[in-house]
Design a protein around this motif. Structure first.
Motif, PDB file in Angstrom:
ATOM      1  N   TYR A 149     -41.124 -45.906 126.026  1.00  0.00           N
ATOM      2  CA  TYR A 149     -41.579 -45.262 124.789  1.00  0.00           C
ATOM      3  C   TYR A 149     -40.435 -45.290 123.787  1.00  0.00           C
ATOM      4  CZ  TYR A 149     -39.356 -40.804 126.300  1.00  0.00           C
ATOM      5  OH  TYR A 149     -38.490 -39.826 126.710  1.00  0.00           O
ATOM      6  N   ALA A 150     -40.776 -45.297 122.518  1.00  0.00           N
ATOM      7  CA  ALA A 150     -39.767 -45.464 121.476  1.00  0.00           C
ATOM      8  C   ALA A 150     -40.098 -44.596 120.272  1.00  0.00           C
ATOM      9  CB  ALA A 150     -39.678 -46.937 121.053  1.00  0.00           C
ATOM     10  N   VAL A 151     -39.069 -44.008 119.683  1.00  0.00           N
ATOM     11  CA  VAL A 151     -39.217 -43.220 118.466  1.00  0.00           C
ATOM     12  C   VAL A 151     -38.186 -43.707 117.448  1.00  0.00           C
ATOM     13  CG1 VAL A 151     -40.064 -41.170 119.670  1.00  0.00           C
ATOM     14  CG2 VAL A 151     -37.613 -41.433 119.262  1.00  0.00           C
ATOM     15  N   ASP A 152     -38.484 -43.468 116.171  1.00  0.00           N
ATOM     16  CA  ASP A 152     -37.459 -43.774 115.175  1.00  0.00           C
ATOM     17  C   ASP A 152     -36.584 -42.534 114.982  1.00  0.00           C
ATOM     18  OD1 ASP A 152     -38.759 -42.015 113.437  1.00  0.00           O
ATOM     19  OD2 ASP A 152     -39.636 -43.592 112.206  1.00  0.00           O
ATOM     20  N   LEU A 153     -35.624 -42.610 114.107  1.00  0.00           N
ATOM     21  CA  LEU A 153     -34.646 -41.533 113.967  1.00  0.00           C
ATOM     22  C   LEU A 153     -35.209 -40.294 113.278  1.00  0.00           C
ATOM     23  CD1 LEU A 153     -31.427 -43.585 113.113  1.00  0.00           C
ATOM     24  CD2 LEU A 153     -32.315 -42.857 115.336  1.00  0.00           C
ATOM     25  N   ASP A 154     -36.461 -40.382 112.816  1.00  0.00           N
ATOM     26  CA  ASP A 154     -37.137 -39.219 112.239  1.00  0.00           C
ATOM     27  C   ASP A 154     -38.117 -38.584 113.222  1.00  0.00           C
ATOM     28  OD1 ASP A 154     -35.868 -39.353 109.704  1.00  0.00           O
ATOM     29  OD2 ASP A 154     -37.208 -41.003 109.146  1.00  0.00           O
ATOM     30  N   GLY A 155     -38.228 -39.154 114.432  1.00  0.00           N
ATOM     31  CA  GLY A 155     -39.139 -38.617 115.432  1.00  0.00           C
ATOM     32  C   GLY A 155     -40.519 -39.239 115.421  1.00  0.00           C
TER      33      GLY A 155
ATOM     34  N   ASN B  71     -45.511 -46.218 123.021  1.00  0.00           N
ATOM     35  CA  ASN B  71     -45.552 -45.386 124.221  1.00  0.00           C
ATOM     36  C   ASN B  71     -46.490 -46.040 125.227  1.00  0.00           C
ATOM     37  OD1 ASN B  71     -46.155 -43.310 126.192  1.00  0.00           O
ATOM     38  ND2 ASN B  71     -45.241 -41.860 124.764  1.00  0.00           N
ATOM     39  N   GLY B  72     -45.919 -46.711 126.205  1.00  0.00           N
ATOM     40  CA  GLY B  72     -46.721 -47.420 127.191  1.00  0.00           C
ATOM     41  C   GLY B  72     -47.454 -46.514 128.159  1.00  0.00           C
ATOM     42  N   GLY B  73     -47.083 -45.233 128.189  1.00  0.00           N
ATOM     43  CA  GLY B  73     -47.723 -44.312 129.123  1.00  0.00           C
ATOM     44  C   GLY B  73     -48.851 -43.517 128.516  1.00  0.00           C
ATOM     45  N   SER B  74     -48.830 -43.325 127.196  1.00  0.00           N
ATOM     46  CA  SER B  74     -49.861 -42.509 126.552  1.00  0.00           C
ATOM     47  C   SER B  74     -49.907 -42.845 125.073  1.00  0.00           C
ATOM     48  CB  SER B  74     -49.564 -41.014 126.734  1.00  0.00           C
ATOM     49  OG  SER B  74     -50.539 -40.228 126.093  1.00  0.00           O
ATOM     50  N   GLN B  75     -50.669 -43.885 124.742  1.00  0.00           N
ATOM     51  CA  GLN B  75     -50.742 -44.288 123.348  1.00  0.00           C
ATOM     52  C   GLN B  75     -51.653 -43.362 122.549  1.00  0.00           C
ATOM     53  OE1 GLN B  75     -52.134 -48.266 124.125  1.00  0.00           O
ATOM     54  NE2 GLN B  75     -50.647 -48.226 125.788  1.00  0.00           N
ATOM     55  N   VAL B  76     -52.711 -42.865 123.199  1.00  0.00           N
ATOM     56  CA  VAL B  76     -53.686 -42.026 122.505  1.00  0.00           C
ATOM     57  C   VAL B  76     -53.051 -40.682 122.163  1.00  0.00           C
ATOM     58  CG1 VAL B  76     -55.924 -40.879 122.648  1.00  0.00           C
ATOM     59  CG2 VAL B  76     -55.594 -43.128 123.708  1.00  0.00           C
ATOM     60  N   GLY B  77     -53.053 -40.347 120.883  1.00  0.00           N
ATOM     61  CA  GLY B  77     -52.568 -39.055 120.452  1.00  0.00           C
ATOM     62  C   GLY B  77     -51.081 -38.975 120.198  1.00  0.00           C
ATOM     63  N   LEU B  78     -50.323 -40.007 120.542  1.00  0.00           N
ATOM     64  CA  LEU B  78     -48.878 -39.980 120.349  1.00  0.00           C
ATOM     65  C   LEU B  78     -48.403 -41.076 119.412  1.00  0.00           C
ATOM     66  CD1 LEU B  78     -47.569 -39.233 123.986  1.00  0.00           C
ATOM     67  CD2 LEU B  78     -47.720 -37.651 122.057  1.00  0.00           C
ATOM     68  N   VAL B  79     -48.764 -42.308 119.719  1.00  0.00           N
ATOM     69  CA  VAL B  79     -48.286 -43.436 118.918  1.00  0.00           C
ATOM     70  C   VAL B  79     -48.858 -43.373 117.501  1.00  0.00           C
ATOM     71  CG1 VAL B  79     -48.261 -45.956 118.684  1.00  0.00           C
ATOM     72  CG2 VAL B  79     -47.991 -44.901 120.940  1.00  0.00           C
ATOM     73  N   GLY B  80     -47.989 -43.617 116.532  1.00  0.00           N
ATOM     74  CA  GLY B  80     -48.410 -43.618 115.142  1.00  0.00           C
ATOM     75  C   GLY B  80     -48.292 -42.268 114.476  1.00  0.00           C
ATOM     76  N   LYS B  81     -47.695 -41.288 115.193  1.00  0.00           N
ATOM     77  CA  LYS B  81     -47.535 -39.952 114.631  1.00  0.00           C
ATOM     78  C   LYS B  81     -46.079 -39.502 114.726  1.00  0.00           C
ATOM     79  CE  LYS B  81     -52.182 -38.406 115.964  1.00  0.00           C
ATOM     80  NZ  LYS B  81     -52.945 -37.390 116.730  1.00  0.00           N
ATOM     81  N   ASN B  82     -45.733 -38.577 113.860  1.00  0.00           N
ATOM     82  CA  ASN B  82     -44.409 -37.968 113.973  1.00  0.00           C
ATOM     83  C   ASN B  82     -44.478 -36.903 115.058  1.00  0.00           C
ATOM     84  OD1 ASN B  82     -42.082 -36.165 113.530  1.00  0.00           O
ATOM     85  ND2 ASN B  82     -41.739 -37.451 111.730  1.00  0.00           N
ATOM     86  N   GLU B  83     -43.706 -37.101 116.135  1.00  0.00           N
ATOM     87  CA  GLU B  83     -43.754 -36.212 117.293  1.00  0.00           C
ATOM     88  C   GLU B  83     -42.463 -35.407 117.436  1.00  0.00           C
ATOM     89  OE1 GLU B  83     -46.269 -35.571 118.984  1.00  0.00           O
ATOM     90  OE2 GLU B  83     -47.666 -37.212 118.573  1.00  0.00           O
ATOM     91  N   ILE B  84     -41.806 -35.126 116.326  1.00  0.00           N
ATOM     92  CA  ILE B  84     -40.537 -34.415 116.405  1.00  0.00           C
ATOM     93  C   ILE B  84     -40.697 -33.019 117.008  1.00  0.00           C
ATOM     94  CG2 ILE B  84     -40.627 -33.378 114.099  1.00  0.00           C
ATOM     95  CD1 ILE B  84     -37.557 -34.118 113.938  1.00  0.00           C
ATOM     96  N   ASP B  85     -41.885 -32.447 116.933  1.00  0.00           N
ATOM     97  CA  ASP B  85     -42.121 -31.121 117.492  1.00  0.00           C
ATOM     98  C   ASP B  85     -42.733 -31.163 118.889  1.00  0.00           C
ATOM     99  OD1 ASP B  85     -41.120 -29.663 115.278  1.00  0.00           O
ATOM    100  OD2 ASP B  85     -42.996 -30.003 114.192  1.00  0.00           O
ATOM    101  N   LEU B  86     -42.814 -32.344 119.479  1.00  0.00           N
ATOM    102  CA  LEU B  86     -43.372 -32.476 120.827  1.00  0.00           C
ATOM    103  C   LEU B  86     -42.510 -31.705 121.831  1.00  0.00           C
ATOM    104  CD1 LEU B  86     -45.462 -33.893 122.721  1.00  0.00           C
ATOM    105  CD2 LEU B  86     -43.760 -35.731 122.991  1.00  0.00           C
ATOM    106  N   ARG B  87     -43.166 -30.895 122.651  1.00  0.00           N
ATOM    107  CA  ARG B  87     -42.463 -30.109 123.657  1.00  0.00           C
ATOM    108  C   ARG B  87     -42.933 -30.483 125.058  1.00  0.00           C
ATOM    109  NH1 ARG B  87     -39.696 -25.580 121.741  1.00  0.00           N
ATOM    110  NH2 ARG B  87     -39.834 -25.371 119.458  1.00  0.00           N
TER     111      ARG B  87
END
Length: 296
Positions: free
Chosen positions: A83-89, A94-110
Motif C-alpha cells: 500500500y502507498a500514500v503520498d506525503l499528504d496522506g 492498496n493491494g489489500g483493500s482498494q474499496v473505500g481506501l484508494v483515491g481518498k485522503n486517509e490521514i485520519d485512518l486509525r
C-alpha cells in the motif's frame, strides 16, 4: 556445588536460540520457533517492498500504482501486499483493500486500537526515509485483530509499505497454557512433561507463548519451550534488562504463595525491542511452571 551465573545479555541471546542436535552443538545456532517464523515473515515483507520500490522507480507512479492495486497481481501475495500514500496522506494504492481506501485522503485512518496509523507513518517518514510502524489490524486469514508491523520506504513524494502480522499471546491464553501444562505434569510425570514442553510439536507452544519449568531448590531449568538447550542451566543469577532478579523473584513467589505473576522487562524477539513481560507461575511439588506474555 558452584552456581553458574549468567548475564542478561548471555541468556537473552540464548533465549532466542532453539534446540540443536548434540552432534552439532558447536555449529551456528538455529533461531527459536517463534523468532524464526517472525523473521521469515519480515523477510518476505522486505522482499516484496524491495520489488515494489524497484518497480516504482523504473515504471513511474501511474503504472506502478495500477499494478500494486491488482488483486491477483504480482504485488499481492497472500497476506502480503503493497500500500502507498503520498506525503499528504492520500492513499494512492492498496493491494489489500482498494474499496473505500484508494483515491481518498486517509490521514485520519486509525487502527483497531484507535492509533492514528497514517499520521504516525507520515511523521516517522519525515525523519527517516525507511523504517517500520506497529499497529493493530484485522488479519483476514484468521479473522482476528492482531499486531502488525509495516515496513516502509519513502520514494520521492510517496511512501510504500508492506506489513506482516506478529501475533502476541494474551494473558488469558497464557493462563490457559499454564493450566494445561500443570495438568499434564501432574498426570504424566516429570520426564514425559519436560519432553513435551521442550518439543515444538509437543502442544505447548502457541504464538509467542511457551512453557518453562525451573527447579525451586536448585534454580535449574527443567524445560524451556523456546530454548530447550538451556535445560539444566542454573538461572538464579539471571536479571532482566533493568537489573531485577526475575528468577529469584519467581522462586520466592512459588515458595511463598504457590502461584502468581512476576513482572519484568525483556527483549521481544518479534519486535527486537525491550518490552514489559509478565510470567504467570505455579508451583507443582519442587518445580515452578511458568508462561510469559508481553504487553505494551
Amino acid at each position: 556445588m558452584k552456581r553458574h551465573y549468567i548475564s542478561v545479555f548471555t541468556l537473552a541471546a540464548a533465549s532466542a536460540l532453539f534446540a540443536m542436535p548434540a552432534a552439532h552443538a558447536g555449529d551456528a545456532p538455529a533461531t527459536s520457533h517463534y523468532g524464526s517464523i517472525e523473521r521469515a515473515q519480515a523477510k518476505r515483507a522486505t522482499e516484496l517492498l524491495d520489488s515494489a520500490v524497484d518497480y516504482l522507480q523504473k515504471n513511474g507512479p501511474e503504472k506502478a500504482f495500477a499494478k500494486f492495486n491488482e488483486p491477483a497481481g504480482p504485488f499481492v501475495k497472500g497476506p502480503y501486499y503493497v500500500y502507498a500514500v503520498d506525503l499528504d496522506g492520500f492513499m494512492v494504492a492498496n493491494g489489500g483493500s482498494q474499496v473505500g481506501l484508494v483515491g481518498k485522503n486517509e490521514i485520519d485512518l486509525r487502527d483497531a486500537a484507535g492509533k492514528p496509523l497514517i499520521r504516525d507513518l507520515l511523521e516517522q517518514a519525515r525523519v527517516n526515509d525507511t523504517g517500520a510502524v506497529e499497529y493493530r489490524w484485522l488479519n483476514r486469514v484468521s479473522n482476528h485483530i492482531e499486531n502488525k508491523v509495516s515496513q516502509y520506504r519513502k520514494v520521492d513524494k510517496y511512501i510504500l509499505c508492506v506489513g506482516y502480522y506478529t501475533p502476541r499471546g494474551s494473558v488469558e491464553e497464557a493462563q490457559e497454557l499454564l493450566d494445561k501444562a500443570v495438568a499434564y505434569l501432574k498426570k504424566s510425570g516429570d520426564k514425559a512433561a519436560y519432553t513435551a514442553f521442550n518439543n515444538p510439536q509437543g502442544g505447548f507452544l502457541h504464538n509467542d507463548l511457551y512453557v518453562f519449568a525451573i527447579g525451586i531448590d536448585d534454580g535449574r531449568y527443567r524445560a524451556s519451550g523456546d530454548s530447550p538447550q538451556l535445560s539444566g542451566m542454573d538461572v538464579r543469577g539471571l536479571r532482566d534488562a533493568a537489573g531485577k532478579p526475575m528468577v529469584e523473584d519467581m522462586i520466592k513467589l512459588a515458595k511463598g504463595k504457590g502461584s502468581g505473576t512476576v513482572d519484568f522487562v525483556w527483549r521481544n524477539p518479534a519486535t527486537n525491542a525491550v518490552e514489559q513481560k509478565h510470567s504467570l507461575i505455579q508451583r507443582v511439588d519442587n518445580v515452578l511452571l511458568g508462561v510469559g506474555y508481553y504487553s505494551k
